[in-house]
Write a protein that holds these residues in place. Sequence first.
Motif, PDB file in Angstrom:
ATOM      1  N   VAL A  91       0.871  -1.180   0.000  1.00  0.00           N
ATOM      2  CA  VAL A  91       0.000   0.000   0.000  1.00  0.00           C
ATOM      3  C   VAL A  91       0.909   1.231   0.000  1.00  0.00           C
ATOM      4  N   LEU A  92       0.836   2.045  -1.046  1.00  0.00           N
ATOM      5  CA  LEU A  92       1.735   3.192  -1.194  1.00  0.00           C
ATOM      6  C   LEU A  92       1.108   4.450  -0.615  1.00  0.00           C
ATOM      7  N   ASP A  93       1.871   5.140   0.197  1.00  0.00           N
ATOM      8  CA  ASP A  93       1.460   6.444   0.704  1.00  0.00           C
ATOM      9  C   ASP A  93       1.777   7.509  -0.352  1.00  0.00           C
ATOM     10  N   THR A  94       1.171   8.674  -0.198  1.00  0.00           N
ATOM     11  CA  THR A  94       1.350   9.747  -1.181  1.00  0.00           C
ATOM     12  C   THR A  94       2.799  10.179  -1.298  1.00  0.00           C
ATOM     13  N   ASN A  95       3.508  10.258  -0.181  1.00  0.00           N
ATOM     14  CA  ASN A  95       4.876  10.769  -0.219  1.00  0.00           C
ATOM     15  C   ASN A  95       5.816   9.869  -1.003  1.00  0.00           C
ATOM     16  N   VAL A  96       5.479   8.591  -1.151  1.00  0.00           N
ATOM     17  CA  VAL A  96       6.310   7.697  -1.957  1.00  0.00           C
ATOM     18  C   VAL A  96       6.209   8.077  -3.434  1.00  0.00           C
ATOM     19  N   ALA A 111       3.297  11.478 -11.473  1.00  0.00           N
ATOM     20  CA  ALA A 111       2.617  10.318 -10.896  1.00  0.00           C
ATOM     21  C   ALA A 111       1.213  10.154 -11.472  1.00  0.00           C
ATOM     22  N   HIS A 112       0.515  11.275 -11.657  1.00  0.00           N
ATOM     23  CA  HIS A 112      -0.821  11.214 -12.268  1.00  0.00           C
ATOM     24  C   HIS A 112      -0.754  10.630 -13.670  1.00  0.00           C
ATOM     25  N   ARG A 113       0.222  11.066 -14.445  1.00  0.00           N
ATOM     26  CA  ARG A 113       0.332  10.561 -15.826  1.00  0.00           C
ATOM     27  C   ARG A 113       0.615   9.056 -15.839  1.00  0.00           C
ATOM     28  N   LYS A 114       1.474   8.598 -14.955  1.00  0.00           N
ATOM     29  CA  LYS A 114       1.796   7.170 -14.925  1.00  0.00           C
ATOM     30  C   LYS A 114       0.602   6.339 -14.468  1.00  0.00           C
ATOM     31  N   LEU A 115      -0.125   6.822 -13.477  1.00  0.00           N
ATOM     32  CA  LEU A 115      -1.322   6.110 -13.043  1.00  0.00           C
ATOM     33  C   LEU A 115      -2.385   6.094 -14.133  1.00  0.00           C
ATOM     34  N   CYS A 150       8.188   4.847  -8.975  1.00  0.00           N
ATOM     35  CA  CYS A 150       8.189   3.758  -7.996  1.00  0.00           C
ATOM     36  C   CYS A 150       7.266   2.611  -8.397  1.00  0.00           C
ATOM     37  N   LEU A 151       6.308   2.851  -9.307  1.00  0.00           N
ATOM     38  CA  LEU A 151       5.399   1.783  -9.715  1.00  0.00           C
ATOM     39  C   LEU A 151       6.133   0.645 -10.409  1.00  0.00           C
ATOM     40  N   HIS A 163       1.915  -6.879  -5.608  1.00  0.00           N
ATOM     41  CA  HIS A 163       0.692  -6.129  -5.917  1.00  0.00           C
ATOM     42  C   HIS A 163       0.751  -4.749  -5.272  1.00  0.00           C
ATOM     43  N   ILE A 164       0.557  -3.716  -6.096  1.00  0.00           N
ATOM     44  CA  ILE A 164       0.587  -2.330  -5.624  1.00  0.00           C
ATOM     45  C   ILE A 164      -0.841  -1.851  -5.412  1.00  0.00           C
ATOM     46  N   CYS A 165      -1.084  -1.280  -4.236  1.00  0.00           N
ATOM     47  CA  CYS A 165      -2.413  -0.766  -3.894  1.00  0.00           C
ATOM     48  C   CYS A 165      -2.343   0.751  -3.726  1.00  0.00           C
ATOM     49  N   ILE A 166      -3.235   1.459  -4.417  1.00  0.00           N
ATOM     50  CA  ILE A 166      -3.287   2.921  -4.345  1.00  0.00           C
ATOM     51  C   ILE A 166      -4.622   3.336  -3.716  1.00  0.00           C
ATOM     52  N   PRO A 167      -4.652   3.699  -2.435  1.00  0.00           N
ATOM     53  CA  PRO A 167      -5.909   4.168  -1.832  1.00  0.00           C
ATOM     54  C   PRO A 167      -6.396   5.457  -2.501  1.00  0.00           C
ATOM     55  N   LEU A 168      -7.701   5.654  -2.497  1.00  0.00           N
ATOM     56  CA  LEU A 168      -8.256   6.868  -3.108  1.00  0.00           C
ATOM     57  C   LEU A 168      -7.784   8.126  -2.396  1.00  0.00           C
ATOM     58  N   GLU A 169      -7.477   8.026  -1.097  1.00  0.00           N
ATOM     59  CA  GLU A 169      -6.970   9.183  -0.362  1.00  0.00           C
ATOM     60  C   GLU A 169      -5.652   9.682  -0.962  1.00  0.00           C
TER      61      GLU A 169
END
Length: 517
Positions: free
Chosen positions: A55-60, A103-107, A67-68, A75-81
């Motif tokens: 579970v990745l925090d925003t600061n990562v 990060a937005h573009r990669k996601l 980092c993805l 398995h990488i988990c991205i919370p909506l927060e």
Amino acid sequence: MSDLQSETGAGGASSEGTVQVEMFKGSAAKKNRPAKKGIYGDGLKAPSSLGKNFVLDTNVLLHDPDCLDRFGDNHICIPLEVLCELDRFKTEQTERGANARAAHRKLAAHFSCHPGNATSGIALSEGGSIRLVPGQLPGGTRGAAADELLSLFRGQDTNDNRILVTTRLIASKNSAPTVLVTKDLNMQLKAHAIGLPCEDYQNDKVDSNLVRETGPTIIDLRPSDLQRFASSGSIELPAHVKKIYPNEYVLLKAGEKRTMPARMGSDGLFHKLFIPDQIRIQQGKPLRPLNLGQQCFIDALLNPEATLVTCYGQAGTGKTLLAVASALHATFAGEYNGVTVSRPVIPLGDTLGFLPGSLEEKLDPWLKPIFDALEFLLTPEQNPTKRKQARGRKGNTDSAFNAPGKKVYDPMLDSGLVEIEALCYIRGRSIPNRYFILDEAQQLTPLEAKTIVTRMARGSKLVLIGDPAQIDNPYVDRLSNGLVYTRDRLRDEACSSHVTLERGERSQLAEAAAKKM
């Protein structure tokens, strides 16, 4: 967590790629089905029991938008927060804002192609998956366990606390380990308090031994070989010596008292150091190295083959003074068109607010160490009587050789020989034929350091100096800052050189304070 980010075997991927096929068989079968309106998954269940859930925090993501690609077959988990927090930073005209947009573009690149699988998992090239985690069902419920956990935080329904709750929910739905990855120390402590596995982002951390290493390697020679080196200026690498990197400094030793410093050249031979008798800029004070470390540093600063020089050293070791003196010495010798100086704007303690004036005036408080070095080097020596007369009865400290109110280095700034560079404007630049000094480089993130190194064009030299033990940037530490990261990644390049300064020369008081306080 280094085994997870540098090796792809943590998830136990099977041979022939069968795991990847089975993981996403269900998702592939549903890909072409029309999604039901108003229904979405909670993202809690991984597409396979093989591989850990990170579970990745925003600061990562803000620290390393790439980092993805660092988690192998897990398995990488991205919370909506996390998406909400990235959205808050995306408009900033800073390195953080640029990283948020990256990060937005990669996601978006991952999820736009398979929007129906956003919460069930999308396959990654390394064999793992990535998924978004709303963390609750359409009814807005998280369950009694989640509500009970949230109550432990005294009703503080913050994004950090919600990410912790989401991590607990993911762990409850999967048999494989679930790990929260964050660079926020307080969040790590919260995770430990409630029994959640939590780790720092390890991919860009360097070996602690590289930061702790002190002084040059000592190589024992026969007296005859040391004499031959002293007369010829070079000698081949002895067979019993381990690998020495290009431009690495060693101390050749024959007996107890006979030693000579040497530098490993790109030709595989040890060479004598090139150290001028003194460095004197115009009519200023002469400068000479005071210890072995400073001798090696001056050789690296004046070595045209070393276009990147990194230096660790505590306060008072002479990093800034030697770098500025060598830069001006090489520039006046015609090797460069000028000197460019900069440093990260990271305050120690409370700031004084916004600063008025031009770019140079805004950066003036941050570049005082550079200006102090320039003033020391360019001010002519005076005997005590003349110095007292120059000050006058009112304590005027302006040099007697300059107009009132003018600094001795102002002509160099006005002519462009010495240039002040703001790091926030360096992206996209190409800097040729300049001697670039970056002070306090330990305050940089690895991505910021990469941005600066890649700005150097042909004919330029980059010098990164700092103390890895003095970190004021909350997003880096002594093992993950831009200074140690640059040294670690480029240490085997023929154009790179590194020196560690240990002995302080500023004053006895400064040396004692640096060691004991």
